[in-house]
Design a protein around this motif. Structure first.
Motif, PDB file in Angstrom:
ATOM      1  N   TYR A 113      -3.213  -3.428  -7.968  1.00  0.00           N
ATOM      2  CA  TYR A 113      -2.084  -2.534  -8.120  1.00  0.00           C
ATOM      3  C   TYR A 113      -1.981  -1.570  -6.930  1.00  0.00           C
ATOM      4  O   TYR A 113      -0.913  -1.409  -6.338  1.00  0.00           O
ATOM      5  N   ASN A 114      -3.093  -0.980  -6.567  1.00  0.00           N
ATOM      6  CA  ASN A 114      -3.092  -0.023  -5.463  1.00  0.00           C
ATOM      7  C   ASN A 114      -2.760  -0.683  -4.134  1.00  0.00           C
ATOM      8  O   ASN A 114      -2.065  -0.107  -3.302  1.00  0.00           O
ATOM      9  N   SER A 115      -3.260  -1.885  -3.951  1.00  0.00           N
ATOM     10  CA  SER A 115      -2.998  -2.528  -2.664  1.00  0.00           C
ATOM     11  C   SER A 115      -1.520  -2.910  -2.569  1.00  0.00           C
ATOM     12  O   SER A 115      -0.933  -2.850  -1.488  1.00  0.00           O
ATOM     13  N   GLN A 116      -0.910  -3.265  -3.706  1.00  0.00           N
ATOM     14  CA  GLN A 116       0.527  -3.541  -3.697  1.00  0.00           C
ATOM     15  C   GLN A 116       1.300  -2.272  -3.348  1.00  0.00           C
ATOM     16  O   GLN A 116       2.231  -2.290  -2.543  1.00  0.00           O
TER      17      GLN A 116
ATOM     18  N   TRP B 123       6.893  -3.095   3.207  1.00  0.00           N
ATOM     19  CA  TRP B 123       6.626  -4.515   3.454  1.00  0.00           C
ATOM     20  C   TRP B 123       7.402  -5.314   2.412  1.00  0.00           C
ATOM     21  O   TRP B 123       7.107  -5.236   1.217  1.00  0.00           O
ATOM     22  N   MET B 124       8.356  -6.084   2.885  1.00  0.00           N
ATOM     23  CA  MET B 124       9.231  -6.827   1.979  1.00  0.00           C
ATOM     24  C   MET B 124       8.600  -8.129   1.510  1.00  0.00           C
ATOM     25  O   MET B 124       7.855  -8.727   2.265  1.00  0.00           O
ATOM     26  N   PRO B 125       8.895  -8.638   0.329  1.00  0.00           N
ATOM     27  CA  PRO B 125       9.676  -7.967  -0.703  1.00  0.00           C
ATOM     28  C   PRO B 125       8.830  -6.949  -1.468  1.00  0.00           C
ATOM     29  O   PRO B 125       7.684  -7.220  -1.784  1.00  0.00           O
ATOM     30  N   LEU B 126       9.427  -5.816  -1.742  1.00  0.00           N
ATOM     31  CA  LEU B 126       8.714  -4.742  -2.422  1.00  0.00           C
ATOM     32  C   LEU B 126       8.266  -5.171  -3.804  1.00  0.00           C
ATOM     33  O   LEU B 126       8.879  -6.050  -4.427  1.00  0.00           O
TER      34      LEU B 126
END
Lengths: 248, 248
Positions: A205-208, A216-219
DNA sequence: GACATTTTTTGACGCTCCGTCATATTATTC
DNA sequence: GAATAATATGACGGAGCGTCAAAAAATGTC
């Protein structure tokens, strides 16, 4: 050094095989009985050679442990390469690197600690120059793999250009986050008791979120993060997932 | 245990003072000559007591090293408290925690490694229950300090409410990022040569991005991040900055 | 102050483990 | 099959941890 048996003389082949035997045995001992129980005598006994012979292969105990680490990092690189070669967006490929990292340490929880032990100055000082270089070469390889994805992402416009978003800063952030999380996870700090939820979830979760921060797409908002995690796991690392489930 | 000299008998005071002497000496030796050179004999010689006496204070070498770590973490907590008490936004206070962390490890680069050494199972196994608990108590204290700021931020609406943004996840991410970064920084991986910019800068930048990802107000875009860094440094840690500059 | 008792200190000792090296063993060459 | 080279062995020296019986110091008693 650790190259497979090309066209070597019988002698060289025997030497190589014995080296692998020693490493396998040492790794097994390390996993079964822990670092304290790993002594050169014990390894020698287990492989049924004498201590002197072990020292023909490894110049010191530190050298042996470092060799084990090199094997670990090599396996990790294999997983990373799979992530790198994945046929998806740059963001997915980078995310997969993170998953590979989590997965590896989930399967081999003790390896992270050994890697950290080897980085300790006390150990590092006693390594031969060759071993130290072998280790750096691997670290370089693994870093460049990550760096290349970020560079591609910037070039492809998946990460909007911004002078302050240097690729190395992004890689460093992502790497340190994962590195720190794994070390915290397998230290004896009872994270759950301190109120933390399961580590791998939080890390994902944190790395996302971290990647979102660089646009950085797609969000992650545009997708189901959990579904994405499972997709990458099953498409890239189903074997490893099995292995993990067998263990745990 | 490490409480100051309240109303103790002369005996107890002497005991406490000798313990501090041993710790000071051991710390000095550790910093000067490294972990490998730290032996119980040498410490005993240096403090002009015998080995047996040292063992009256510390049940093992591991116990001694862990005690050193506890002192380190205590100092770190002092810095964290200063950040916690800062009269600013929740985000500034949390950012200041990060700076305190960087600063501490910049001044005492070897301590992070020792802390990590103590977390190693090989060492951990040989600790007395009391020492292990002393360490956890400190870890708990330091965690709760961080947790409280995030909770306040959520309550104050500085972090918009979102079920997926649990405080512990945010703290864990921030912590692992810093922890990982510091360990990477003082390992022998030549980060600069791998293409990385100075670690503290990247860490600051990445941690700000991390907070942005949770929409923690005020966002870094609305301010000059470098100016903010310097403001917090000078208002909270000017003494430490001096100390660092004297050293480096 | 002298003696008895408790507490603290001491360092020699046992033990484990690392790494070496002279010697023994095995392999290779002629 | 003898001579020579390559390899394996494990006894040994050294370092360091942790213990414990004996010595020394402190405390208590008269």
């Amino acid at each position: 050094m650790s190259s497979p048996t090309h066209q070597l003389s019988r002698k060289e082949r025997e030497f190589y095989q014995r080296e692998q035997l020693i490493l396998d045995t040492a790794q097994e001992m390390l996993h079964q009985q822990g670092f304290a129980q790993l002594t050169m005598e014990r390894v020698a006994d287990a492989v049924e050679y004498s201590k002197g012979t072990i020292y023909n292969h490894f110049s010191s105990k530190e050298d042996l442990v470092c060799s084990l680490c090199c094997r670990c990092v090599s396996s990790l690189i294999e997983l990373f390469k799979r992530a790198y070669d994945y046929n998806g967006t740059t963001r997915e490929r980078f995310s997969a690197i993170g998953i590979a990292y989590s997965l590896y340490h989930q399967i081999n929880p003790l390896d992270a600690q050994n890697i950290q032990v080897v980085k300790t100055n006390a150990v590092r000082d006693k390594l031969s120059d060759e071993k130290r270089e072998e280790m750096s070469a691997l670290e370089k390889e693994i870093t460049e793999l990550c760096m290349r994805i970020v560079t591609e992402a910037i070039e492809a416009g998946d990460i909007p250009h911004d002078d302050r978003h240097s690729p190395d800063s992004i890689v460093f952030g992502f790497w340190s986050m994962h590195y720190g999380a794994m070390l915290l996870a397998q230290s004896d700090i009872p994270l759950e008791k301190l109120g933390f939820s399961p580590v791998v979830n939080m890390l994902w979760y944190n790395s996302q979120k971290f990647m979102d921060a660089f646009d950085w797409m797609p969000l992650s908002e545009s997708q189901d993060m959990d579904a994405e995690f499972e997709k990458l796991c099953s498409e890239l690392f189903s074997d490893e997932i099995c292995k993990m489930n067998l263990k745990g």
